[in-house]
Design a protein around this motif. Sequence first.
Motif, PDB file in Angstrom:
ATOM      1  N   ASN A  76       0.803  -1.227   0.000  1.00 17.70           N
ATOM      2  CA  ASN A  76       0.000   0.000   0.000  1.00 17.70           C
ATOM      3  C   ASN A  76       0.832   1.273   0.000  1.00 17.70           C
ATOM      4  OD1 ASN A  76      -2.322  -1.579   0.131  1.00 17.70           O
ATOM      5  ND2 ASN A  76      -1.988  -1.859   2.357  1.00 17.70           N
ATOM      6  N   ASP A  77       2.146   1.115  -0.135  1.00 19.24           N
ATOM      7  CA  ASP A  77       3.019   2.291  -0.123  1.00 19.24           C
ATOM      8  C   ASP A  77       2.701   3.197  -1.319  1.00 19.24           C
ATOM      9  OD1 ASP A  77       5.482   3.742   0.707  1.00 19.24           O
ATOM     10  OD2 ASP A  77       6.170   3.059  -1.267  1.00 19.24           O
ATOM     11  N   GLU A  78       2.641   4.499  -1.046  1.00 18.33           N
ATOM     12  CA  GLU A  78       2.225   5.452  -2.088  1.00 18.33           C
ATOM     13  C   GLU A  78       3.193   5.444  -3.288  1.00 18.33           C
ATOM     14  OE1 GLU A  78       2.679   9.494  -0.884  1.00 18.33           O
ATOM     15  OE2 GLU A  78       1.876  10.226  -2.779  1.00 18.33           O
ATOM     16  N   LEU A  79       4.503   5.434  -2.954  1.00 17.62           N
ATOM     17  CA  LEU A  79       5.496   5.467  -4.028  1.00 17.62           C
ATOM     18  C   LEU A  79       5.431   4.184  -4.863  1.00 17.62           C
ATOM     19  CD1 LEU A  79       7.824   7.155  -5.182  1.00 17.62           C
ATOM     20  CD2 LEU A  79       9.349   6.016  -3.558  1.00 17.62           C
ATOM     21  N   PHE A  80       5.249   3.054  -4.182  1.00 23.54           N
ATOM     22  CA  PHE A  80       5.134   1.776  -4.898  1.00 23.54           C
ATOM     23  C   PHE A  80       3.941   1.814  -5.851  1.00 23.54           C
ATOM     24  CE2 PHE A  80       3.452  -2.714  -4.874  1.00 23.54           C
ATOM     25  CZ  PHE A  80       4.324  -3.165  -5.857  1.00 23.54           C
ATOM     26  N   GLN A  81       2.848   2.415  -5.369  1.00 24.62           N
ATOM     27  CA  GLN A  81       1.664   2.460  -6.227  1.00 24.62           C
ATOM     28  C   GLN A  81       1.890   3.364  -7.442  1.00 24.62           C
ATOM     29  OE1 GLN A  81      -1.752   2.974  -3.677  1.00 24.62           O
ATOM     30  NE2 GLN A  81      -1.620   0.833  -3.076  1.00 24.62           N
ATOM     31  N   LEU A  82       2.635   4.468  -7.228  1.00 22.30           N
ATOM     32  CA  LEU A  82       2.954   5.343  -8.374  1.00 22.30           C
ATOM     33  C   LEU A  82       3.823   4.593  -9.395  1.00 22.30           C
ATOM     34  CD1 LEU A  82       3.852   8.875  -6.918  1.00 22.30           C
ATOM     35  CD2 LEU A  82       1.932   8.277  -8.386  1.00 22.30           C
ATOM     36  N   VAL A  83       4.830   3.872  -8.856  1.00 19.77           N
ATOM     37  CA  VAL A  83       5.737   3.134  -9.748  1.00 19.77           C
ATOM     38  C   VAL A  83       4.971   2.028 -10.488  1.00 19.77           C
ATOM     39  CG1 VAL A  83       7.703   1.511  -9.694  1.00 19.77           C
ATOM     40  CG2 VAL A  83       7.875   3.725  -8.577  1.00 19.77           C
ATOM     41  N   SER A  84       4.001   1.406  -9.793  1.00 20.26           N
ATOM     42  CA  SER A  84       3.184   0.377 -10.451  1.00 20.26           C
ATOM     43  C   SER A  84       2.319   1.011 -11.543  1.00 20.26           C
ATOM     44  CB  SER A  84       2.268  -0.311  -9.438  1.00 20.26           C
ATOM     45  OG  SER A  84       3.034  -0.962  -8.482  1.00 20.26           O
ATOM     46  N   MET A  85       1.808   2.200 -11.248  1.00 19.74           N
ATOM     47  CA  MET A  85       0.980   2.887 -12.246  1.00 19.74           C
ATOM     48  C   MET A  85       1.820   3.250 -13.481  1.00 19.74           C
ATOM     49  SD  MET A  85      -1.354   6.286 -11.820  1.00 19.74           S
ATOM     50  CE  MET A  85      -2.208   6.038 -10.301  1.00 19.74           C
ATOM     51  N   LEU A  86       3.090   3.609 -13.224  1.00 16.14           N
ATOM     52  CA  LEU A  86       3.990   3.927 -14.352  1.00 16.14           C
ATOM     53  C   LEU A  86       4.163   2.705 -15.257  1.00 16.14           C
ATOM     54  CD1 LEU A  86       6.756   6.051 -12.599  1.00 16.14           C
ATOM     55  CD2 LEU A  86       5.328   6.803 -14.513  1.00 16.14           C
ATOM     56  N   TYR A  87       4.185   1.525 -14.647  1.00 16.01           N
ATOM     57  CA  TYR A  87       4.329   0.280 -15.403  1.00 16.01           C
ATOM     58  C   TYR A  87       3.160   0.105 -16.378  1.00 16.01           C
ATOM     59  CZ  TYR A  87       5.549  -4.684 -16.070  1.00 16.01           C
ATOM     60  OH  TYR A  87       5.920  -5.897 -16.593  1.00 16.01           O
ATOM     61  N   ASP A  88       1.982   0.617 -15.953  1.00 11.96           N
ATOM     62  CA  ASP A  88       0.808   0.517 -16.829  1.00 11.96           C
ATOM     63  C   ASP A  88       0.809   1.583 -17.918  1.00 11.96           C
ATOM     64  OD1 ASP A  88      -0.143  -1.548 -15.321  1.00 11.96           O
ATOM     65  OD2 ASP A  88      -1.355  -0.265 -14.010  1.00 11.96           O
ATOM     66  N   VAL A  89       1.595   2.645 -17.708  1.00 14.51           N
ATOM     67  CA  VAL A  89       1.508   3.795 -18.624  1.00 14.51           C
ATOM     68  C   VAL A  89       2.713   3.883 -19.570  1.00 14.51           C
ATOM     69  CG1 VAL A  89       1.545   6.329 -18.676  1.00 14.51           C
ATOM     70  CG2 VAL A  89       0.054   5.145 -17.043  1.00 14.51           C
ATOM     71  N   VAL A  90       3.925   3.773 -18.998  1.00 13.21           N
ATOM     72  CA  VAL A  90       5.132   4.098 -19.780  1.00 13.21           C
ATOM     73  C   VAL A  90       5.330   3.195 -21.011  1.00 13.21           C
ATOM     74  CG1 VAL A  90       7.662   4.318 -19.728  1.00 13.21           C
ATOM     75  CG2 VAL A  90       6.296   5.135 -17.797  1.00 13.21           C
ATOM     76  N   PRO A  91       5.224   1.845 -20.890  1.00 14.36           N
ATOM     77  CA  PRO A  91       5.504   1.034 -22.079  1.00 14.36           C
ATOM     78  C   PRO A  91       4.633   1.420 -23.283  1.00 14.36           C
ATOM     79  CG  PRO A  91       5.482  -0.354 -20.135  1.00 14.36           C
ATOM     80  CD  PRO A  91       4.990   0.995 -19.691  1.00 14.36           C
ATOM     81  N   ASP A  92       3.343   1.701 -23.030  1.00 13.26           N
ATOM     82  CA  ASP A  92       2.467   2.086 -24.147  1.00 13.26           C
ATOM     83  C   ASP A  92       2.937   3.383 -24.797  1.00 13.26           C
ATOM     84  OD1 ASP A  92       0.914  -0.070 -23.900  1.00 13.26           O
ATOM     85  OD2 ASP A  92      -0.713   0.915 -22.788  1.00 13.26           O
ATOM     86  N   VAL A  93       3.335   4.350 -23.950  1.00 14.68           N
ATOM     87  CA  VAL A  93       3.785   5.641 -24.500  1.00 14.68           C
ATOM     88  C   VAL A  93       5.071   5.436 -25.307  1.00 14.68           C
ATOM     89  CG1 VAL A  93       4.601   7.968 -23.922  1.00 14.68           C
ATOM     90  CG2 VAL A  93       2.710   6.958 -22.620  1.00 14.68           C
ATOM     91  N   LEU A  94       6.015   4.666 -24.757  1.00  9.75           N
ATOM     92  CA  LEU A  94       7.274   4.448 -25.490  1.00  9.75           C
ATOM     93  C   LEU A  94       7.023   3.704 -26.801  1.00  9.75           C
ATOM     94  CD1 LEU A  94       9.823   3.598 -22.623  1.00  9.75           C
ATOM     95  CD2 LEU A  94       9.767   5.652 -24.031  1.00  9.75           C
ATOM     96  N   LEU A  95       6.085   2.749 -26.768  1.00 11.81           N
ATOM     97  CA  LEU A  95       5.749   2.041 -28.013  1.00 11.81           C
ATOM     98  C   LEU A  95       5.151   3.011 -29.018  1.00 11.81           C
ATOM     99  CD1 LEU A  95       4.309  -1.355 -26.695  1.00 11.81           C
ATOM    100  CD2 LEU A  95       6.338  -1.039 -28.129  1.00 11.81           C
TER     101      LEU A  95
END
Length: 435
Positions: A341-360
């Motif tokens: 439930n750590d806030e930073l972990f959740q942000l980093v997890s959210m990045l995992y859902d966002v960044v690959p699509d943007v880079l692709l």
Amino acid sequence: MTHLKNKLYQKIQEHRPRINKLVKEHGDKVIDQVTISQVIQGMRDIKCLVTDISYLDPQEGIRYRGYTLPEVFEKLPKPAGAEMPYVEALWYLLLTGDIPTQEEMKEVLIDFNNRRVIPHYVWEVIDAFPEGSHPMAILSAAVMVLERESQFNIRYQEGMSKMDYWDSTYEDSTNLLAKMPLIGAYIYNKLYNKGRGKVYPNPSLDFGANFAYMMGKDKPYDDVSRMYFIIHADHESGNVSAHTGHLVASALSDIYYATSAMINGLAGPLHGLANQEVLRWIQGLKEQMGGKVPSKEEMRKYVWDTLQSGQVIPGYGHAVLRKTDPRYSVQRDFCLKYLPNDELFQLVSMLYDVVPDVLLEQGKAKNPWPNVDAQSGVVQWFYGVTEYDFYTVLFSIGRAIGVLANITWDRALGYSLERPKSLTTDMLEAKASAK
Ligand code: CMX
């Protein structure tokens, strides 16, 4: 001779004829060809280095001596009550290719313990650094000043035989490795933990636990340290830090010169420093959001803004990997277990859902997936190491294990001075226009 050193010697004796045979009987076999873009663009994928310590498969990720990271964590012996293995056991594995038993570990632990002595001038050099110096510059200098202790150098001056180079390199390497956590913790305490004063190592603790103790961190930071040092130890030979260490050592510069140089390579933002950059970049996002948790759309915009301002997304992409880095996954699993439930972990997890699509969508990066650096700051931050300038020092301590195992074997197998050939642009253009 200790059991580990004796075993290493036996392995060296067995391995030497294999290298001699390859050179003498098959030396002119072609294993690769080189294109103009490889020469201009960072020599990607040219097969021109040899190491048996680790191998990086683009799809699967790293294997140490044939073992995947989950296998390494499962098979290496652990201190009583710990979840993560002894770091010293990884040193044994990387040097010999064998998994040590608990019994074999006893002598290795004592040996490391006996080498945890830091000459006073190292503290003086660290203390003399001006305000605002980066911890990596301090670490590099602290390792460099230890060079006067090099046994290799003394024995070289005495006329040591080539066949014995590995012995004093092994001694220097073990000496430096045992000292690096002490140097790292001292740098941390001096820069960020001023009330803590000078801390002496605890001889009853292993590499990881003693580091946690010197940093003033309670459990499970001992396991965090073991995990961190183990996953960062090696990534085959071509990455900047490993290659720099090997290159400098190929001139028979001793391991203090080579390790200081590898630290300098790791300090670049496209390499190890990316773990600090990930945190700096996420703090920028949090500031922009004024404390509010960003929606996926807002995060997507932040990623695009970064790209459009001509910067890279730190913690994403890789020169060899084409899948999510298993070093990322190991740390993600740890976070899911201990800090879901750590806030930073959740942000980093959210990045995992966002960044690959943007880079692709942008279509430039060959690998849109996260590398080790995307996750490592989260774990450190959660356990109170929020000074992210320090993270690459942790990476360096881990990376030294692989680099030093490699250099010990380089010396044992008599690998040559590295000296590739360069061409001029005129010559490349002539090649390009030739039929
Ligand atoms: N963000 C934006 N652009 C990226 C990118 C990323 N994360 N990764 C690659 N690209 C870009 C490259 O900059 C390059 O652009 P140009 O054509 O304009 O030069 C293009 O995509 C092609 O690069 P590539 O072949 O996919 O990647 P490289 O082998 O050249 O570089 C690396 C690899 C790691 C330097 C790159 O992916 C990167 O800069 N990543 C961000 C920094 C980072 O996380 N580094 C840590 C790596 C792990 C480690 O060593 O610790």
